[in-house]
Design a protein around this motif. Structure first.
Motif, PDB file in Angstrom:
ATOM      1  N   LEU A   9       5.814  -2.704   9.814  1.00 28.02           N
ATOM      2  CA  LEU A   9       5.497  -3.646   9.924  1.00 28.02           C
ATOM      3  C   LEU A   9       4.002  -2.822   8.987  1.00 28.02           C
ATOM      4  CD1 LEU A   9       5.874  -6.722   8.786  1.00 28.02           C
ATOM      5  CD2 LEU A   9       4.959  -6.518  10.588  1.00 28.02           C
ATOM      6  N   LEU A  13       2.696  -2.898   5.072  1.00 25.14           N
ATOM      7  CA  LEU A  13       1.507  -3.388   4.866  1.00 25.14           C
ATOM      8  C   LEU A  13      -0.234  -2.689   3.755  1.00 25.14           C
ATOM      9  CD1 LEU A  13       1.452  -6.640   7.474  1.00 25.14           C
ATOM     10  CD2 LEU A  13       2.256  -7.008   5.230  1.00 25.14           C
ATOM     11  N   CYS A  15       1.151  -0.308   2.765  1.00 22.56           N
ATOM     12  CA  CYS A  15       1.077   0.322   1.774  1.00 22.56           C
ATOM     13  C   CYS A  15       1.086  -0.313   0.328  1.00 22.56           C
ATOM     14  CB  CYS A  15       2.460   1.451   1.407  1.00 22.56           C
ATOM     15  SG  CYS A  15       2.806   2.756   1.963  1.00 22.56           S
ATOM     16  N   ILE A  16       1.742  -1.791   0.163  1.00 25.18           N
ATOM     17  CA  ILE A  16       1.094  -2.573  -0.015  1.00 25.18           C
ATOM     18  C   ILE A  16      -0.487  -3.181  -1.074  1.00 25.18           C
ATOM     19  CG2 ILE A  16       1.402  -5.452  -0.839  1.00 25.18           C
ATOM     20  CD1 ILE A  16       4.038  -5.459   1.253  1.00 25.18           C
ATOM     21  N   TYR A  19      -1.144  -0.411  -3.262  1.00 21.31           N
ATOM     22  CA  TYR A  19      -0.610  -0.082  -4.226  1.00 21.31           C
ATOM     23  C   TYR A  19      -1.614  -0.690  -5.423  1.00 21.31           C
ATOM     24  CZ  TYR A  19       2.374  -2.802  -7.869  1.00 21.31           C
ATOM     25  OH  TYR A  19       2.482  -3.764  -9.310  1.00 21.31           O
ATOM     26  N   LEU A  22      -4.944   0.076  -6.193  1.00 21.97           N
ATOM     27  CA  LEU A  22      -4.721   1.372  -7.789  1.00 21.97           C
ATOM     28  C   LEU A  22      -4.503   0.806  -8.588  1.00 21.97           C
ATOM     29  CD1 LEU A  22      -2.897   4.036  -6.028  1.00 21.97           C
ATOM     30  CD2 LEU A  22      -5.406   3.866  -6.368  1.00 21.97           C
ATOM     31  N   LEU A  36      -5.866  -6.409   3.344  1.00 22.08           N
ATOM     32  CA  LEU A  36      -4.358  -5.987   3.217  1.00 22.08           C
ATOM     33  C   LEU A  36      -4.329  -4.898   4.515  1.00 22.08           C
ATOM     34  CD1 LEU A  36      -1.610  -6.914   0.470  1.00 22.08           C
ATOM     35  CD2 LEU A  36      -2.521  -7.884   2.787  1.00 22.08           C
TER      36      LEU A  36
ATOM     37  N   GLY B  15       7.071 -11.462   9.970  1.00 27.74           N
ATOM     38  CA  GLY B  15       7.068 -10.305   9.121  1.00 27.74           C
ATOM     39  C   GLY B  15       7.525 -10.281   7.839  1.00 27.74           C
ATOM     40  N   MET B  18       4.933 -12.207   5.678  1.00 31.64           N
ATOM     41  CA  MET B  18       3.909 -11.377   5.348  1.00 31.64           C
ATOM     42  C   MET B  18       3.764 -10.739   4.378  1.00 31.64           C
ATOM     43  SD  MET B  18       2.654 -10.991   9.182  1.00 31.64           S
ATOM     44  CE  MET B  18       1.085  -8.883   9.323  1.00 31.64           C
ATOM     45  N   VAL B  19       5.417  -9.956   4.188  1.00 33.17           N
ATOM     46  CA  VAL B  19       5.617  -8.884   3.573  1.00 33.17           C
ATOM     47  C   VAL B  19       6.315  -9.872   2.373  1.00 33.17           C
ATOM     48  CG1 VAL B  19       7.157  -7.234   2.639  1.00 33.17           C
ATOM     49  CG2 VAL B  19       6.386  -7.331   4.954  1.00 33.17           C
ATOM     50  N   ALA B  22       2.303 -10.633   1.146  1.00 36.05           N
ATOM     51  CA  ALA B  22       1.434  -9.870   0.473  1.00 36.05           C
ATOM     52  C   ALA B  22       1.869  -9.154  -1.033  1.00 36.05           C
ATOM     53  CB  ALA B  22       1.580  -8.064   1.662  1.00 36.05           C
ATOM     54  N   LEU B  23       3.194  -9.108  -1.291  1.00 33.04           N
ATOM     55  CA  LEU B  23       3.696  -8.372  -2.359  1.00 33.04           C
ATOM     56  C   LEU B  23       2.930  -9.613  -3.445  1.00 33.04           C
ATOM     57  CD1 LEU B  23       7.173  -7.908  -1.528  1.00 33.04           C
ATOM     58  CD2 LEU B  23       5.169  -6.347  -1.874  1.00 33.04           C
ATOM     59  N   ALA B  97       1.242   3.835  -9.175  1.00 37.75           N
ATOM     60  CA  ALA B  97       0.732   3.213  -8.448  1.00 37.75           C
ATOM     61  C   ALA B  97       1.519   3.325  -7.483  1.00 37.75           C
ATOM     62  CB  ALA B  97      -0.185   2.271  -8.180  1.00 37.75           C
ATOM     63  N   ALA B 101       2.685   4.509  -3.551  1.00 37.75           N
ATOM     64  CA  ALA B 101       2.830   3.661  -2.360  1.00 37.75           C
ATOM     65  C   ALA B 101       3.327   3.928  -1.883  1.00 37.75           C
ATOM     66  CB  ALA B 101       2.171   1.978  -2.943  1.00 37.75           C
ATOM     67  N   LEU B 104       3.884   7.031   0.426  1.00 41.09           N
ATOM     68  CA  LEU B 104       3.107   7.122   1.214  1.00 41.09           C
ATOM     69  C   LEU B 104       3.821   6.175   2.589  1.00 41.09           C
ATOM     70  CD1 LEU B 104      -0.159   7.671   2.592  1.00 41.09           C
ATOM     71  CD2 LEU B 104      -0.082   5.630   1.721  1.00 41.09           C
ATOM     72  N   PHE B 105       4.339   5.336   2.377  1.00 41.02           N
ATOM     73  CA  PHE B 105       5.280   4.483   2.637  1.00 41.02           C
ATOM     74  C   PHE B 105       6.243   5.043   3.716  1.00 41.02           C
ATOM     75  CE2 PHE B 105       9.107   1.447   3.969  1.00 41.02           C
ATOM     76  CZ  PHE B 105       8.248   0.969   4.984  1.00 41.02           C
ATOM     77  N   MET B 108       4.898   7.848   5.789  1.00 41.83           N
ATOM     78  CA  MET B 108       4.360   7.528   7.535  1.00 41.83           C
ATOM     79  C   MET B 108       5.228   6.836   8.401  1.00 41.83           C
ATOM     80  SD  MET B 108       0.448   5.361   6.543  1.00 41.83           S
ATOM     81  CE  MET B 108       1.087   4.275   5.899  1.00 41.83           C
ATOM     82  N   SER B 109       6.557   5.815   7.364  1.00 42.24           N
ATOM     83  CA  SER B 109       6.866   5.218   8.234  1.00 42.24           C
ATOM     84  C   SER B 109       8.273   6.112   8.883  1.00 42.24           C
ATOM     85  CB  SER B 109       8.302   4.432   7.767  1.00 42.24           C
ATOM     86  OG  SER B 109       9.090   4.658   6.269  1.00 42.24           O
ATOM     87  N   LEU B 112       6.108   7.847  12.082  1.00 41.36           N
ATOM     88  CA  LEU B 112       5.913   6.743  12.832  1.00 41.36           C
ATOM     89  C   LEU B 112       7.432   6.612  13.923  1.00 41.36           C
ATOM     90  CD1 LEU B 112       3.758   4.398  11.291  1.00 41.36           C
ATOM     91  CD2 LEU B 112       3.524   5.694  12.867  1.00 41.36           C
ATOM     92  N   ILE B 113       9.332   6.570  13.092  1.00 40.66           N
ATOM     93  CA  ILE B 113       9.857   6.565  13.980  1.00 40.66           C
ATOM     94  C   ILE B 113      10.110   7.435  14.317  1.00 40.66           C
ATOM     95  CG2 ILE B 113      11.969   5.610  12.911  1.00 40.66           C
ATOM     96  CD1 ILE B 113      11.827   4.025  10.885  1.00 40.66           C
ATOM     97  N   PHE B 116       8.101   7.405  17.386  1.00 40.36           N
ATOM     98  CA  PHE B 116       7.615   6.378  18.840  1.00 40.36           C
ATOM     99  C   PHE B 116       9.877   5.470  18.795  1.00 40.36           C
ATOM    100  CE2 PHE B 116       3.227   7.210  17.653  1.00 40.36           C
ATOM    101  CZ  PHE B 116       3.334   7.057  19.048  1.00 40.36           C
ATOM    102  N   THR B 119      10.642   3.947  22.487  1.00 40.53           N
ATOM    103  CA  THR B 119       9.524   3.414  22.909  1.00 40.53           C
ATOM    104  C   THR B 119       9.813   1.399  23.067  1.00 40.53           C
ATOM    105  OG1 THR B 119       8.002   5.289  22.191  1.00 40.53           O
ATOM    106  CG2 THR B 119       6.906   3.427  23.005  1.00 40.53           C
TER     107      THR B 119
END
Lengths: 101, 177
Positions: A9, A13, A15-16, A19, A22, A36, B15, B18-19, B22-23, B97, B101, B104-105, B108-109, B112-113, B116, B119
């Motif tokens: 999660l 957030l 990466c949003i 974005y 940029l 954010l 969650g 929040m997403v 944020a969008l 962009a 993004a 990158l997501f 990274m995910s 991380l997955i 972890f 765990t």
């Protein structure tokens, strides 16, 4: 609960926010996107703080420091944006090319 | 009902809010709405901090971010008199962009997955750190960082006033005469 939930999660957030930084043109909206990203980092810190509970509370203290520094950053950033607006009558970062080589 | 199930439902609900918020922050074409959607994300983060047994950070988040930073942002938007609802706030690098993004997501995910998965967090509240512990540690082990943050905030305060204040030529004349 798997710790991966919180980590994914927070990376979503973050990466949003990337974005937003940029793709936006207005300087204040770029500052919002930076908030954010800082928030995503805080979720990460607190997730690991809960995971490593026997180490004490340093994760929470780091999150508090991040919040304080973010507040300072917003204050100075908005002062600069207001000064730029006063001199140039807009806050589009695409048009701030005065110091570009 | 099992407490873990309750936590999981709470996490997914908060969650999702929040997403979505944020969008909306990064895509809406109304700058005031962007700042108000940011409140949704920040309050969701505070709710997750409570879930992670960090009540003090959650309240600091509500007070500083929602109470101060967002209000400051709204003032910034008003003072720069951004034309609401007519200008285009996105620049031409939007598709690029989005690709950056998304990549990158993904990276990274995946990392991380991979690192972890399996765990588990123990979120039962019996031996959770209390606000008292945070205070004791801040004023013993972390007292120097704490003082430096105080100086940083003072410097930011004075710096913001100095940068944003209007130069008044009349005042200089009075001093000179």
């Amino acid at each position: 609960m798997p710790i991966a939930y919180f980590l994914v999660l927070s990376s979503l957030l973050f990466c949003i926010g990337v974005y937003g930084v940029l793709a936006r043109q207005n300087a204040v909206l770029i500052l919002l996107s930076i908030e954010l990203m800082l928030n995503a980092v805080n979720i990460n810190l607190l997730a690991f703080s809960a995971h490593l509970a026997e180490a004490g509370v340093p994760g929470q203290i780091f999150a508090l420091f991040v919040i304080a520094v973010a507040a300072a950053e917003v204050g100075v950033g908005l002062a600069i944006v207001i000064l730029i607006f006063r001199n140039r009558q807009n806050v589009d970062v695409d048009e701030m090319s005065l110091m570009k080589w | 009902m099992n407490a873990d199930v309750v936590r999981e439902v709470f996490f997914w609900g908060v969650g999702a809010i929040m997403v979505i918020a944020a969008l909306r922050v990064v895509t809406t074409q109304n700058v005031v709405h962007a700042a108000l959607y940011l409140v949704g994300t920040l309050m969701g983060a505070a709710a997750l901090y409570v879930l992670l047994l960090a009540e003090f950070v959650a309240w600091a988040q509500v007070l500083i971010y929602v109470g101060a930073v967002v209000v400051l942002m709204l003032f910034g938007l008003m003072l720069t008199r951004a034309p609401i609802g007519k200008a285009n706030y996105d620049n031409s690098q939007r598709p690029l962009a989005a690709v950056v993004a998304a990549v990158l997501f993904g990276v990274m995910s995946w990392i991380l997955i991979d690192a972890f998965s399996g765990t588990e967090l123990e979120l039962a509240g019996e031996n959770a750190p209390r606000t008292q512990d945070i205070g004791a540690v801040i004023f013993s082990s972390y007292v120097w960082p704490f003082e430096i943050v105080s100086v940083l905030l003072l410097a930011a305060l004075i710096g913001a006033v100095m940068i944003a204040r209007r130069d008044e030529p009349e005042a200089d004349k009075e001093v000179g005469s």
